[in-house]
Design an enzyme around this catalytic site. Structure first.
Site, PDB file in Angstrom:
ATOM      1  N   SER A  61     -38.187 -13.694  35.238  1.00  0.00           N
ATOM      2  CA  SER A  61     -39.266 -12.693  35.159  1.00  0.00           C
ATOM      3  C   SER A  61     -39.561 -12.272  33.726  1.00  0.00           C
ATOM      4  O   SER A  61     -38.661 -12.181  32.891  1.00  0.00           O
ATOM      5  CB  SER A  61     -38.878 -11.442  35.959  1.00  0.00           C
ATOM      6  OG  SER A  61     -38.550 -11.788  37.267  1.00  0.00           O
ATOM      7  N   GLU A  70     -44.295  -9.176  50.059  1.00  0.00           N
ATOM      8  CA  GLU A  70     -45.661  -9.710  50.187  1.00  0.00           C
ATOM      9  C   GLU A  70     -45.682 -11.209  49.864  1.00  0.00           C
ATOM     10  O   GLU A  70     -46.356 -11.994  50.539  1.00  0.00           O
ATOM     11  CB  GLU A  70     -46.629  -8.961  49.262  1.00  0.00           C
ATOM     12  CG  GLU A  70     -46.922  -7.519  49.664  1.00  0.00           C
ATOM     13  CD  GLU A  70     -45.782  -6.558  49.337  1.00  0.00           C
ATOM     14  OE1 GLU A  70     -44.933  -6.891  48.484  1.00  0.00           O
ATOM     15  OE2 GLU A  70     -45.731  -5.472  49.955  1.00  0.00           O
ATOM     16  N   SER A  94     -30.797  -9.261  35.941  1.00  0.00           N
ATOM     17  CA  SER A  94     -29.641  -8.583  36.529  1.00  0.00           C
ATOM     18  C   SER A  94     -28.371  -9.055  35.847  1.00  0.00           C
ATOM     19  O   SER A  94     -28.145 -10.261  35.692  1.00  0.00           O
ATOM     20  CB  SER A  94     -29.519  -8.906  38.023  1.00  0.00           C
ATOM     21  OG  SER A  94     -30.680  -8.540  38.703  1.00  0.00           O
ATOM     22  N   GLN A 124     -29.845 -15.127  35.742  1.00  0.00           N
ATOM     23  CA  GLN A 124     -31.092 -15.876  35.925  1.00  0.00           C
ATOM     24  C   GLN A 124     -32.199 -15.199  35.127  1.00  0.00           C
ATOM     25  O   GLN A 124     -32.453 -14.009  35.322  1.00  0.00           O
ATOM     26  CB  GLN A 124     -31.460 -15.856  37.418  1.00  0.00           C
ATOM     27  CG  GLN A 124     -32.800 -16.453  37.755  1.00  0.00           C
ATOM     28  CD  GLN A 124     -33.502 -15.673  38.860  1.00  0.00           C
ATOM     29  OE1 GLN A 124     -33.307 -14.468  39.012  1.00  0.00           O
ATOM     30  NE2 GLN A 124     -34.312 -16.349  39.637  1.00  0.00           N
ATOM     31  N   GLU A 154     -31.795 -18.486  45.817  1.00  0.00           N
ATOM     32  CA  GLU A 154     -31.753 -17.023  45.749  1.00  0.00           C
ATOM     33  C   GLU A 154     -32.095 -16.407  47.104  1.00  0.00           C
ATOM     34  O   GLU A 154     -31.420 -15.494  47.572  1.00  0.00           O
ATOM     35  CB  GLU A 154     -32.742 -16.519  44.685  1.00  0.00           C
ATOM     36  CG  GLU A 154     -32.731 -15.008  44.552  1.00  0.00           C
ATOM     37  CD  GLU A 154     -33.515 -14.491  43.350  1.00  0.00           C
ATOM     38  OE1 GLU A 154     -34.427 -15.203  42.890  1.00  0.00           O
ATOM     39  OE2 GLU A 154     -33.216 -13.383  42.885  1.00  0.00           O
TER      40      GLU A 154
END
Ligand code: FAD
Length: 425
Positions: free
Chosen positions: A145, A394, A177, A142, A260
């Site tokens: 980011s 968060e 990853s 994936q 995910e």
């Protein structure tokens, strides 16, 4: 059928499986008895390794699973799946909860990319890719980011420009990853910078061997190489590799993040294996099981893992009933992250200083404490990452605050502005 598994199932769900279910569970159990070890077996290799040996084990397990007709359970037979139902998937997840499945290197490929392709792929895309993906012959990653877009992934900068019947992609991804052992990736790129940030994105299937795409490993403090930076320099992707519609990529990205979070927080396999059985055994083996602090930590971990099991079961039941999980995915993911830290602390309490310094003798052999110390120190270092992957704690708390508790949304001074007009560093 081994008594332990039946007992575990009836603890979670008092209803007795009917004859068909029981036959399916028996098939799943027989397969795992032949190919896997139980999670409290010292030979179980922990959360899963992505070294060549771990990769080989994952591919071989997945290939055998497909051969037995137990892979891609909910995907149609014409695309290489088993053509079964979400109910069978739930039975499978529960029946394998006490087995160590060596499938961690496939967790993104199967937990996220497979359901995305199944849900949004065209017939041609599914016919080209699904069977190999299900068998583990190809592995997918994936690519969301970027250096300037993590939590705010909708602000990403990688561009895709249409040129005839190809898209040309330029930009950079990070923290990808497993890209170094993957064959394909799902990439989100900006296809219209004149639209607000959530509206100008699209998702693409990218062959990682395409010219112009460079994968550079990122070495972690543990020495492991789990992540990569990926550079795109005029990478040409066939127009047929667009997943979903142009500029609808954010909807797909949200679905993928949901998969995910469900995969991290409520899926099966190595990522979600219960850790207390192995730690109880370890405490016994190291003579720590009479220590009241250790006993309390183990009891608390057991309770937390059971609660997480119920959260996972609730989400999987929603999926089985055809509902798309919403903020429950965030609850599961946050619970999984907190639980990983709890398991880390419990493991470190049991192994003690061997978790920081482990010994080998002259022949390179370790005693039990050192072996356990090395194994759990690896888990200790990686546990914090679970709080980041798939959206940080968060961010999950923000989602729960807004969508469960009804708190006001975070202020956004650039709401509605074209992405290209929003200042960024
Ligand atoms: C184990 C692991 C695997 C990963 N695998 C992949 C992968 O395969 N593919 C991929 O694309 N990415 C992957 N990532 C990257 C991951 O998605 C990002 O690390 C994550 O989204 C956070 O982004 P960031 O690291 O840029 O942190 P930032 O977004 O810069 O956040 C920094 C800090 O600020 C906090 N913060 C940010 N925004 C807010 C807010 N609005 N409110 C409150 N706090 C906030 C964050 O919680 C964090 O503590 C992986 C990360 C890890 C750790």
């Amino acid at each position: 059928m081994p008594a332990g598994t039946v007992a575990a199932m009836s603890d979670d769900n008092p209803s007795t499986p009917d004859a068909d279910d029981a036959a399916f569970i028996a098939r799943v159990e027989a397969f795992h008895a032949e190919h896997c070890v139980r999670i409290d077996d010292p030979a179980a290799s922990g959360p899963g390794s992505e070294d060549p040996e771990g990769l080989l084990a994952a591919r071989s397990y997945q290939g055998a699973l497909a051969h037995a007709g137990l892979a891609g359970l909910t995907h149609p037979v014409e695309y290489g799946g088993a053509g079964l139902t979400a109910h069978h998937q739930e039975l499978f997840t529960r029946a394998t909860a006490n087995w160590h499945r060596p499938d961690a290197p496939l967790s993104i490929s199967h937990g996220m990319c497979l359901p995305m392709l199944g849900q949004f792929g065209t017939h041609e895309q599914k016919a080209a890719h699904l069977a190999d993906l299900i068998r583990g012959t190809t592995i997918w990653c994936q690519m969301f980011s970027e250096p300037g877009a993590g939590s705010d992934v909708a602000g990403l900068s990688t561009r895709a420009v249409l040129d005839g019947d190809e898209w040309i992609i330029d930009g950079q991804k990070v923290w990808t990853s497993g890209a170094h052992y993957c064959d394909y990736g799902l990439v989100v790129a900006r296809t219209d910078p004149t639209l607000p940030k959530h509206q100008g994105l699209s998702m693409f299937i990218v062959d990682l061997s395409t010219a112009g795409l460079e994968i550079r490993p990122l070495v972690q403090m543990s020495g492991a190489r789990g992540f990569n930076e990926i550079f795109f320099e005029e990478v040409r992707v066939p127009a047929a590799n667009l997943l979903g519609e142009v500029n609808q990529g954010w909807n797909l990205a949200v679905s993928m993040l949901m998969y995910e979070r469900v995969s991290i927080g409520a899926g099966g396999g190595a990522l979600n294996a219960k850790r207390h059985p192995e730690l109880i055994q370890l405490a016994r083996d190291l003579g720590r099981s009479d220590d009241p602090v250790v006993r309390q930590a183990l009891a608390a971990l057991h309770i937390s893992e059971e609660i997480k099991g119920f959260i996972g079961q609730r989400i999987r039941s929603a999926v089985a009933a055809g509902r798309v999980p919403g903020p429950e995915g965030s609850i599961a993911k946050l619970t999984g992250a907190l639980l990983a830290r709890q398991a880390r602390d419990t493991a470190m309490t049991i192994v003690g200083t061997a978790g920081q310094a482990f010994e080998r003798n002259a022949a390179g052999e370790s005693d039990l404490r050192s072996t356990a110390g090395r194994k759990w120190s690896g888990f200790c270092i990686s546990a914090a990452g679970i709080s980041l992957a798939g959206g940080t704690d968060e961010v999950q708390r923000n989602i729960i605050g807004e969508r469960v508790l009804g708190l006001p949304k975070e202020p956004d001074p650039f709401k509605g502005a074209a992405w290209q007009d929003v200042p960024r560093s």
